[in-house]
Design an enzyme around this catalytic site. Structure first.
Site, PDB file in Angstrom:
ATOM      1  N   ARG A 161       0.838  -1.206   0.000  1.00  0.00           N
ATOM      2  CA  ARG A 161       0.000   0.000   0.000  1.00  0.00           C
ATOM      3  C   ARG A 161       0.869   1.251   0.000  1.00  0.00           C
ATOM      4  O   ARG A 161       1.875   1.303   0.704  1.00  0.00           O
ATOM      5  CB  ARG A 161      -0.901   0.001   1.239  1.00  0.00           C
ATOM      6  CG  ARG A 161      -2.096  -0.898   1.083  1.00  0.00           C
ATOM      7  CD  ARG A 161      -2.848  -1.127   2.366  1.00  0.00           C
ATOM      8  NE  ARG A 161      -3.121   0.083   3.153  1.00  0.00           N
ATOM      9  CZ  ARG A 161      -3.794   0.065   4.292  1.00  0.00           C
ATOM     10  NH1 ARG A 161      -4.260  -1.082   4.775  1.00  0.00           N
ATOM     11  NH2 ARG A 161      -4.010   1.181   4.962  1.00  0.00           N
ATOM     12  N   ARG A 172      -1.056   8.263  10.873  1.00  0.00           N
ATOM     13  CA  ARG A 172      -2.229   7.402  11.105  1.00  0.00           C
ATOM     14  C   ARG A 172      -2.329   7.023  12.579  1.00  0.00           C
ATOM     15  O   ARG A 172      -3.435   6.926  13.126  1.00  0.00           O
ATOM     16  CB  ARG A 172      -2.136   6.149  10.218  1.00  0.00           C
ATOM     17  CG  ARG A 172      -2.439   6.470   8.744  1.00  0.00           C
ATOM     18  CD  ARG A 172      -1.830   5.482   7.774  1.00  0.00           C
ATOM     19  NE  ARG A 172      -2.368   4.139   7.876  1.00  0.00           N
ATOM     20  CZ  ARG A 172      -1.781   3.072   7.336  1.00  0.00           C
ATOM     21  NH1 ARG A 172      -0.643   3.181   6.668  1.00  0.00           N
ATOM     22  NH2 ARG A 172      -2.341   1.898   7.457  1.00  0.00           N
TER      23      ARG A 172
HETATM   24  P1  AMP Z   1      -7.110   0.967   6.864  1.00  0.00           P
HETATM   25  O1  AMP Z   1      -7.194   0.116   5.617  1.00  0.00           O
HETATM   26  O2  AMP Z   1      -8.115   0.564   7.893  1.00  0.00           O
HETATM   27  O3  AMP Z   1      -5.698   1.059   7.416  1.00  0.00           O
HETATM   28  O4  AMP Z   1      -7.533   2.444   6.415  1.00  0.00           O
HETATM   29  C1  AMP Z   1      -6.754   3.172   5.474  1.00  0.00           C
HETATM   30  C2  AMP Z   1      -7.205   4.621   5.425  1.00  0.00           C
HETATM   31  O5  AMP Z   1      -8.579   4.692   4.985  1.00  0.00           O
HETATM   32  C3  AMP Z   1      -7.189   5.383   6.749  1.00  0.00           C
HETATM   33  O6  AMP Z   1      -5.903   5.920   7.038  1.00  0.00           O
HETATM   34  C4  AMP Z   1      -8.240   6.465   6.492  1.00  0.00           C
HETATM   35  O7  AMP Z   1      -7.722   7.496   5.672  1.00  0.00           O
HETATM   36  C5  AMP Z   1      -9.278   5.721   5.663  1.00  0.00           C
HETATM   37  N1  AMP Z   1     -10.332   5.090   6.491  1.00  0.00           N
HETATM   38  C6  AMP Z   1     -10.605   3.751   6.564  1.00  0.00           C
HETATM   39  N2  AMP Z   1     -11.637   3.520   7.387  1.00  0.00           N
HETATM   40  C7  AMP Z   1     -12.036   4.745   7.857  1.00  0.00           C
HETATM   41  C8  AMP Z   1     -13.033   5.170   8.768  1.00  0.00           C
HETATM   42  N3  AMP Z   1     -13.855   4.290   9.382  1.00  0.00           N
HETATM   43  N4  AMP Z   1     -13.152   6.501   9.001  1.00  0.00           N
HETATM   44  C9  AMP Z   1     -12.345   7.388   8.405  1.00  0.00           C
HETATM   45  N5  AMP Z   1     -11.375   7.054   7.556  1.00  0.00           N
HETATM   46  C10 AMP Z   1     -11.207   5.742   7.271  1.00  0.00           C
END
Ligand code: AMP
Ligand code: ADP
Length: 214
Positions: A161, A172
């Site tokens: 990613r 993050r």
């Molecule tokens: P993840 O795949 O869970 O690590 O999410 C990657 C990115 O997607 C995060 O850093 C946020 O920018 C966005 N994202 C994913 N889920 C959410 C959520 N529930 N609320 C806000 N942003 C989200």
């Protein structure tokens, strides 16, 4: 069985959600995966989300609730869901409570995967997945059995990613502490939180989760 897997980026939510999905037939719903799919398709939502994801910032609540809402109700009416990466703010948790209550549904457990922040940088910067089937790996902690070949589907193509770099991970993690951690207190008040030791080996975390889920 309706579960939330809760924890910072790198805690092991996706890894464990896939195992629970296979063991129990309940569906993993990852809002991050949904946003990446939207971005790959180049939709308006995807373009808006992509810029924020690259900066390690959260995407607005209304947009997230919009993309996950219908799917989680559909899965809840089947065998249930495992939420991975949602809810990430207290307003998202409140929206989820409202969505479920209106359909006479509820969460069974919010499982908090407890980990050390510093270890998350190493976990995330070493993460990669199979480009064909999405199976998850790590440079050190979860290598394919045969180097360069996916254990699950035999593909030799892998991907990383673009937000899995150290600077973005730190952003993050900051977003997690500022905006996401309060979600745990929201669910503690509802008596739904169960804790597992996420610093244990992957198989051991799975065993702890299975003990919670029953
Ligand atoms: P993840 O795949 O869970 O690590 O999410 C990657 C990115 O997607 C995060 O850093 C946020 O920018 C966005 N994202 C994913 N889920 C959410 C959520 N529930 N609320 C806000 N942003 C989200
Ligand atoms: P999340 O979905 O919470 O962001 P992942 O499940 O993608 O986290 O895990 C992040 C990385 O850490 C992956 O490369 C995964 O293989 C690895 N990993 C997951 N759980 C563990 C663990 N208990 N010990 C060591 N590495 C782990």
């Amino acid at each position: 069985m309706n579960l939330v897997l809760f924890g910072p980026p790198g805690a092991g939510k996706g890894t464990q959600a896939k195992r629970l999905e296979e063991a129990y037939g309940i569906k993993q719903l990852s809002t991050g995966d949904m946003l990446r799919a939207e971005a790959a398709e180049g939709t308006a939502v995807g373009q808006r989300a992509d810029a924020l994801m690259k900066e390690g910032k959260l995407v607005p609540d209304d947009l997230i609730v919009e993309i996950v809402g219908d799917r989680l109700i559909r899965e809840a009416k089947r065998k249930g869901f495992i939420l991975d990466g949602f809810p990430r703010t207290v307003p998202q948790a409140e929206a989820l409570d409202g969505l479920l209550a209106r359909k006479g549904l509820a969460l069974d457990h919010v499982v908090s995967i407890e980990v050390d922040d510093e270890a998350m940088v190493e976990r995330i910067t070493g993460r990669f997945t199979c480009a064909r089937c999405g199976a998850g790996y790590h440079d050190t902690f979860q290598r394919p059995k045969v180097d360069g070949v996916c254990d699950v589907c035999g593909s030799t193509e892998f991907k990383r990613r673009s937000d899995d770099n150290e600077a973005t991970v730190r952003q993050r993690l900051a977003a997690y502490h500022d905006e996401t951690e309060p979600v745990l207190r929201h669910y503690e008040h509802q008596g739904l939180v169960r804790k597992v030791d996420g610093m244990a080996a992957i198989d051991d975390v799975t065993a702890q989760l299975e003990a919670v889920v029953g």
